[in-house]
Design an enzyme around this catalytic site. Structure first.
Site, short mmCIF file in Angstrom:
data_model
loop_
_atom_site.label_atom_id
_atom_site.label_comp_id
_atom_site.label_asym_id
_atom_site.label_seq_id
_atom_site.Cartn_x
_atom_site.Cartn_y
_atom_site.Cartn_z
N HIS A 225 1.58 3.37 -10.38
CA HIS A 225 0.84 3.69 -9.16
C HIS A 225 1.69 3.67 -7.89
CE1 HIS A 225 -2.06 1.76 -12.01
NE2 HIS A 225 -2.58 2.96 -11.88
N CYS A 226 2.96 3.96 -8.04
CA CYS A 226 3.89 3.95 -6.89
C CYS A 226 3.83 2.62 -6.13
CB CYS A 226 3.59 5.11 -5.94
SG CYS A 226 3.73 6.72 -6.72
N ALA A 227 3.63 1.54 -6.88
CA ALA A 227 3.49 0.23 -6.26
C ALA A 227 4.29 -0.81 -7.04
CB ALA A 227 2.01 -0.15 -6.20
#
Length: 112
Positions: free
Chosen positions: A68-70
């Site tokens: 999640h790009c996290a």
């Protein structure tokens, strides 16, 4: 307000059921009644990509899986390698769709 209320109702309907399924880990703070209509989870040690693919192929359920790009969030959760499966609820969703998603998670969690 009606859109927000429906999204909240669907999210809580899902969360209240999946949090009880053995082997399922739900992430996030659910102490506030009014929150983003998102539930992020994992099933045991299963890779989030495999769970997401099974949900799509076997049940017709679209989710977002992976990092999640996290990366910092996943580092804090200890899910860097596994990622997570995110369900996002919209006012376009139905209670029947939520129930199907709960059943799917239950069935996937029972698989050996």
């Amino acid at each position: 307000n009606q859109i927000r209320e429906k999204e909240q109702m669907l999210m809580w309907r899902f969360y209240d059921q999946v949090k009880k399924i053995p082997g399922v880990t739900v992430y996030g703070d659910f102490s506030q009644k009014d929150r983003s209509p998102v539930v992020t989870l994992n099933i045991g040690d299963e890779g989030s990509g495999e769970v997401g693919m099974a949900l799509g192929e076997e049940y017709g359920i679209s989710v977002r899986s992976g990092g999640h790009c996290a990366p910092l969030m996943h580092k804090a959760l200890g899910t860097v390698e596994q990622g997570a499966v995110r369900f996002s609820f919209s006012h376009y969703n139905t209670e029947e769709e939520v129930d199907t998603a709960v059943r799917a998670i239950h069935e996937l969690a029972e698989e050996p």
